[in-house]
Design an enzyme around this catalytic site. Structure first.
Site, PDB file in Angstrom:
ATOM      1  N   HIS A  40       0.862  -1.183   0.000  1.00  8.48           N
ATOM      2  CA  HIS A  40       0.000   0.000   0.000  1.00  8.48           C
ATOM      3  C   HIS A  40       0.897   1.231   0.000  1.00  8.48           C
ATOM      4  O   HIS A  40       1.400   1.632   1.047  1.00  8.48           O
ATOM      5  CB  HIS A  40      -0.923   0.027   1.211  1.00  8.48           C
TER       6      HIS A  40
ATOM      7  N   GLU B  74     -11.761  -2.508  -3.976  1.00 12.22           N
ATOM      8  CA  GLU B  74     -11.758  -1.036  -3.923  1.00 12.22           C
ATOM      9  C   GLU B  74     -11.048  -0.487  -5.160  1.00 12.22           C
ATOM     10  O   GLU B  74     -10.233   0.437  -5.084  1.00 12.22           O
ATOM     11  CB  GLU B  74     -11.086  -0.545  -2.639  1.00 12.22           C
TER      12      GLU B  74
ATOM     13  N   GLU C 295     -14.222   5.948  -3.160  1.00 17.15           N
ATOM     14  CA  GLU C 295     -13.842   6.155  -1.762  1.00 17.15           C
ATOM     15  C   GLU C 295     -13.346   7.581  -1.557  1.00 17.15           C
ATOM     16  O   GLU C 295     -12.627   8.150  -2.382  1.00 17.15           O
ATOM     17  CB  GLU C 295     -12.735   5.150  -1.398  1.00 17.15           C
TER      18      GLU C 295
ATOM     19  N   CYS D 171     -10.220   5.026   7.786  1.00 18.60           N
ATOM     20  CA  CYS D 171      -9.178   5.785   7.084  1.00 18.60           C
ATOM     21  C   CYS D 171      -9.658   7.136   6.579  1.00 18.60           C
ATOM     22  O   CYS D 171      -8.890   8.111   6.566  1.00 18.60           O
ATOM     23  CB  CYS D 171      -8.626   4.961   5.918  1.00 18.60           C
TER      24      CYS D 171
END
Lengths: 631, 631
Positions: A194, A287, A303, A385
């Site tokens: 990530h 996602e 998102e 997040c």
């Protein structure tokens, strides 16, 4: 307070950057659109978020680690990053005048006091994996250790820049130094699963001048292989964070291979995978941005963090050469896809940002625990997040308003604001914007260099303003022909007291999507200025506005409603709603045999998309069928 | 072999059923469309599946349990059900003439020999939970214990009906008896999380006459509350299995509350949540049908098991009163959404059945393990529910062809077949169908009662056949006016040697969806007879047929291609393909400013949807834009 040093991305000495930062602390928002958002963030959002993080154990995790208690492996592996993002938000919020800043400062110190004692002697810090070296870096691709490290470093840099204190920064340096002993040529080779550490390491290089941080960022980016990517694909947040970090790396190193790769990805994103709101992520699964033209409205993932990530990326791309196309996309996302992620009062958040909704609960008799209540923003999420990410961005937003370059001064965003900074040659100036933007396109800029100075004033002419005009001290400016989607360059010797008045036309524009986007055929999205609009059921007697039809022959009339949604310009027009929302007798019929829908004429009201779902559950639609298209 | 007893759903004595079964073993497919599918299933699919189940440890799990070795809790909690479904398939396959049946019989016995010794003394059987009673039924909602039990009982009933052997059935009875001591009034109350046991228990009641099994099915259905459901929602397979089980329960008990609830759900499904292929499941998340009109094409989930589940449900609904609307939907799913789940050679399967695909790999740099190769059928899946489900259905398919009732004989499906059975009064008859259906709509039925007998011959006139005609012994039949979407009732004294010739017109029909389905606006799906067509890139020089345009003014001409895809009727027409598939310069443009797509004229060829992806990776689209709609 050291507002001098509060650049959000410090390209002051970046060799491949044309633009130089004007720090967040040098820009004061004055009673306009963004000050209201930022005030809610400082007064309500950031303090509330600290309580939520505490309740979720984010501080306790550090205290346990410092006390030698077994790590809390029940929590998310990336929980630390939530706190770090909040710390970054809190640091930027200290630049405000708000009386809450004293409280925020105390809480920030409380957080730092919890975090620092947990750091290992070698610099490693992660509450999930603790300080037993044998537990570290087992699965780089999924464990988010480097992601958390990146947010720690970013928080530390922001804290140092705002407060001048070094204790968090020194800890970040120790952590970064440790990472350079673990990863690199001849060491561990796995790329981060990530991205985020890359952004942080380049900024730490900018902050410290230590080349090894830049090199480690480059090592990670090479291992990911981003310079060779031909498409923008996969997990939306990761893809955009990675591209942002790679752009940072390019700004310092200038290898054209990187820029070409980033250009390919940006192009693929904006031409095939971008919602009209600036959101990205057409697919829940993974996602992900999905494949080209995969842009469902009701099932948009989009998102909030992904929208923010593209802002971070576009901002960095802007630094290279001051290209307005990046600023246009940044603004699109800013006023729409990103801002929708937070409620008007600053305390409730969307993780997922659909472009259409039925406004009702969704049930599943077989997964009763998966029942979805009518879609509304929440104060927090198990995977939390987005809220602190919005908060850190809003807190730092003044840093995105303007830039300098060797030859002048650039204005990217328009809002009531006062900027006090200095030109490249050191001449101090004040630039004051008077405007009701985004509701009105007139912006008056008062330019007050401390002494007369020749430089270029670059004013962004948004791509959506086809007929902008400009006056200089009340007269037409010679040779100044605003072109949409470009910066207008006004070079002259500027005198204290000069006034520029920019009139951005704000026609109500009906947008069509490329025909390859399956869901928007026959439909339009409505834009005025930078704002994308939507219809909400609450303005239409509870009707399901997903099935509304817009009468394109009746103008949509802008009207400012001071008491609605914190003060918004609505668009009033006409169209039709379904007279009967019950299901059709048959879902499929031979062509020509389908009975026309029974419609009832209706006034239609459109409100800004970012403001939807602030008045309780309601249907919503950004894309509206045109009258003639599907009756 | 006991073909007499091989009803797939034995409504012989069901008080609320109008239709009575004609067993699978009484129907012989003779060289037509379905025999080819069924032969591939018997000769290749079923034997291959046994090897796969063995390799995946499905038999070993039972042997470990029997040997007292710790349960294999690494495997899926529902693995046993895969084997049970295969056993059901194998049992029905024994009705075939295929030389493979000897091999299948041996493997079926091998499976039974593995399964039976693992059963607990109290009747419980599940390899995941083993035989320690303290591990059972901890989480009814998720653990699939009752689901596995249901498949065990169904397999046992099929095995008993086909072979006459009792050993598997007796074990199933012991298990069911055990369940009646665990669940029920005053006992455990939780509803099954994945319906299936209900179907099995009602059929076990039919097989044994033991009311307690029917009562337990009713208890579970009451606990689920299905009679009160107002919508068809949630997990597609569960919803349809549950509805099928509830229909079985209604057929035995007749409470109108149940029928009303089922009618509401069926109505909601076919009017708002059904793909034109008969697939259900518009949402990956939760494998759910999603909300009304949520029918994305490329992101269709449309699980093969869900298509089969609606066939099971529609078949049971048909039994109540012989309503053709259920048969129409069953046929839609049979030839399209369900059949697409298996390759022409019977050995590769789809779990997910999209209605459009780009034909390319999908990457995700952040989840490299989630890379999707170009979409193709697979021999098996980690969650391998679909392959043995298709296999058991194809093996039992002859049981879905026809029925009797007190007043006559019903023909539901058309294909080359010979049916030998008896009327309600016991008169033996042979009914032979001669036809090239589904490629040709002419069906000649030879009716041979052993002796002259007065009864009604009910022939299904599909809803897609607007102008069917009929002759009786070469002459127009008096009073016989076929109506689409009805059974045509021919009552007379039938003589040996009577011939009925039914000509179902098969116009090429362009179907439109209701305008509320977001993705299909401006597009048509093409149907001829029961077959839904699609375009494949492989027939169009590799073009992305998702962006093809159909010229509605040029007829689509049917043409039988004997050597293509096992012999199919293709539709040849004209239209356009994108001349340039590179992304558009801008994804969104002001209305009227979007440049028209540059198209190139092209011949278009459509092939049956069920046969797609049998020629390598390729783009595919069921819904095609009409020329004038979005250029």
């Amino acid at each position: 307070m050291f507002p001098e040093r509060t650049a959000v991305v410090d390209t002051t000495r970046s060799p491949y950057a044309r633009l130089r930062p004007i720090p967040a602390g040098a820009v004061r928002l004055e009673g306009g659109f963004w000050q209201a958002r930022r005030a809610a963030n400082t007064a309500a959002g950031i303090p509330q978020q600290f309580d939520i993080l505490k309740a979720r154990g984010a501080l306790e995790n550090f205290r346990r680690l410092a006390a030698g208690i077994e790590a809390n492996t029940e929590d998310f592996v990336f929980r630390d990053s939530d706190l770090y993002k909040w710390m970054e938000a809190a640091a930027y919020a200290l630049l405000d005048d708000d009386p809450q800043t004293a409280v925020i400062r105390a809480r920030l110190d409380e957080a730092i006091d919890a975090v620092l004692p947990a750091q290992g002697a070698d610099g490693y810090l992660n509450t999930y994996f603790g300080n037993d070296p044998s537990r570290r870096f087992h699965n780089i691709a999924v464990d988010h250790e480097l992601y958390c490290a990146g947010h720690f470093i970013q928080a530390a840099i922001a804290h140092h820049r705002v407060t001048g204190e070094r204790r968090l920064l020194d800890a970040a340096i120790r952590f970064a130094d440790y990472l350079t002993t673990v990863f690199g040529p001849g060491l561990r080779q796995e790329p981060p699963g990530h991205p985020e550490i890359e952004l942080a390491l380049v900024e730490l290089y900018r902050e410290t001048g230590e080349r090894r941080y830049l090199d480690l960022a480059g090592f990670f980016l090479e291992r990911i292989g981003i310079a060779d990517f031909t498409r923008f694909e996969g997990h939306a947040v990761r893809a955009a964070y990675c591209a942002a970090g790679a752009t940072d790396y390019f700004l310092e190193t200038g290898d054209p291979r990187w820029r070409d790769g980033l250009e390919r990805q940006w192009d693929d994103m904006v031409r095939t995978k971008l919602y009209v709101t600036g959101g990205i992520g057409g697919r829940y699964r993974g996602e992900s941005v999905g494949t080209a033209y995969e842009l469902p409205n009701q099932r948009a993932y989009a998102e909030t963090c992904a929208a923010l990530a593209t802002i971070f990326w576009n901002w960095r791309l802007m630094q290279i050469a001051g290209e307005a196309r990046y600023a246009d996309e940044l603004e699109r996302t800013l006023y729409n896809g990103a801002l929708a992620g937070v409620s008007l009062d600053g305390t409730r958040y969307f993780y997922v940002n659909p472009l259409a909704d039925h406004g009702q609960a969704e049930g599943d008799p077989w997964y009763p625990w998966a029942r979805r209540e009518p879609y509304q923003r929440q104060t927090d999420f198990p995977c939390n997040c987005c809220p602190p990410n919005v908060e850190r961005f809003l807190a730092s937003l003044p840093g995105y308003f303007a830039s300098t370059s060797d030859d002048g001064l650039w204005v990217h965003l328009y809002d009531a604001a006062r900027i006090r900074w200095r030109l490249a040659d050191g001449t101090p100036f004040t630039l004051t914007q008077h405007t009701r933007y985004p509701w009105d396109g007139t912006i008056t800029l008062a330019i007050e260099p401390e002494r007369a100075a020749e430089f270029t004033l670059y004013l962004r002419i948004p791509a959506w303003a086809p007929a902008a005009t400009l006056t200089l001290n009340g007269e037409p400016a010679p040779g100044a022909a605003p072109q949409p989607g470009r910066y207008l360059a006004l070079r002259r010797t500027w005198q204290p007291g000069d006034r520029v008045s920019l009139a951005l036309d704000m026609p109500v524009t009906l947008l069509e999507a490329d025909a390859r986007v399956p869901e928007t055929r026959g439909s339009v999205a409505v834009q005025r200025g930078p704002v994308i609009y939507c219809a909400e059921g609450v303005d239409h007697g509870g009707a399901d506005v997903r099935f509304a039809r817009l009468d394109a022959s009746t103008p949509l009339v802008p009207h400012f409603e001071a008491d609605l949604l914190g003060g918004v310009t609505v668009l009033d027009g006409a169209g039709w709603l379904l007279a009967d929302e019950s299901p059709p007798p048959a879902l499929y019929r031979p062509r020509g045999q389908r009975p026309p829908d029974v419609l009832r004429p209706a006034r239609l009201r459109l409100v800004p998309y970012y403001a939807w779902a602030n008045r309780g559950p309601s249907s919503m639609a950004v894309w509206l069928l045109l009258d003639g298209s599907a009756k």
